[in-house]
Scaffold this active site. Structure first.
Site: not given
Ligand code: 3PG
Length: 213
Positions: A40, A44, A128
């Site tokens: 994914e 950003r 999600k």
């Molecule tokens: C996301 O957008 O799903 C998170 O930023 C991922 O989170 P993590 O960096 O704690 O795995």
């Protein structure tokens, strides 16, 4: 197999932040070498759309999705560039309808019963759950799954090798997302071998926890 089932089979969706488009292909190759065939790419950074295009075109074995999709414009751009699934941190009717129109899988974020009912009205059954760690992790997901018996969840945010078992031992977890196998510093330093090794560890653990996949 549809995209969601492919993600389910893979079990772990790397959440990727790409700052330079040239990072996309070596990253995809490292993930694939470690045993993960999906990613994914989050909206950003400025490079997101081009990174999606590069990965989808040059590494065709990868299932490439777009994350942090906040607008219809981003949804359209992502799909135009080759994304086959879209992830959003929240529920937005326009974005969900755009995904439907564009014919791609949509994974919107929800953490409360009200948001889940909103999503349900738009045909969503797989949410999600973000940021999972901050919203009570698997304990909260299990509480939500009790009334929403038809729903499945993809926790992201704070998922790691250490707590993977907490999540994957619950059958309503379709798959998990996270960045622990491809942290920003390893991507920017081009440490593809380390990413491959972290990915391999994640896959090994996943196979122990869900051998039937
Ligand atoms: C996301 O957008 O799903 C998170 O930023 C991922 O989170 P993590 O960096 O704690 O795995």
């Amino acid at each position: 197999m549809n995209t969601v089932d492919q993600l389910r089979k893979c079990g772990i969706v790397p959440v990727v932040v790409i700052n330079k488009v040239e990072e996309a292909v070596p990253l995809a190759k490292a993930l694939l070498a470690g045993g993960i065939n999906c990613a994914e790419i989050t909206f950003r950074t400025e490079a997101a759309a081009d990174a999606i295009a590069a990965m989808a075109k040059e590494v065709p074995d990868m299932i490439v999705g777009a994350g942090t999709v906040l607008t219809v414009e981003q949804a359209e751009l992502a799909v135009k560039n080759g994304a086959t699934f879209l992830v959003s941190p929240g529920i937005d009717e326009d974005v969900i309808k755009a995904a439907e129109r564009l014919g791609v899988a949509m994974l919107p974020g929800a953490v409360t019963p009200t948001e889940m009912i909103q999503g349900m009205k738009l045909g969503i059954k797989l949410f999600k759950f973000f940021p999972a760690g901050n919203y009570g992790g698997i304990k909260t997901i299990k509480s939500l799954a009790a009334p929403f018996t038809a729903f499945e969840f993809c926790p992201t945010g704070g998922v790691s090798l250490e707590n993977l078992a907490d999540y994957l031992s619950f059958k309503k977890i379709a798959f998990v997302g996270g960045s622990w196998m491809c942290p920003a510093n390893l991507i920017s330093e081009g440490k593809w071998d380390e990413i491959e090794e972290l990915t391999r560890q994640a896959v090994t653990r996943f196979r122990e926890l869900r051998p039937a996949n």
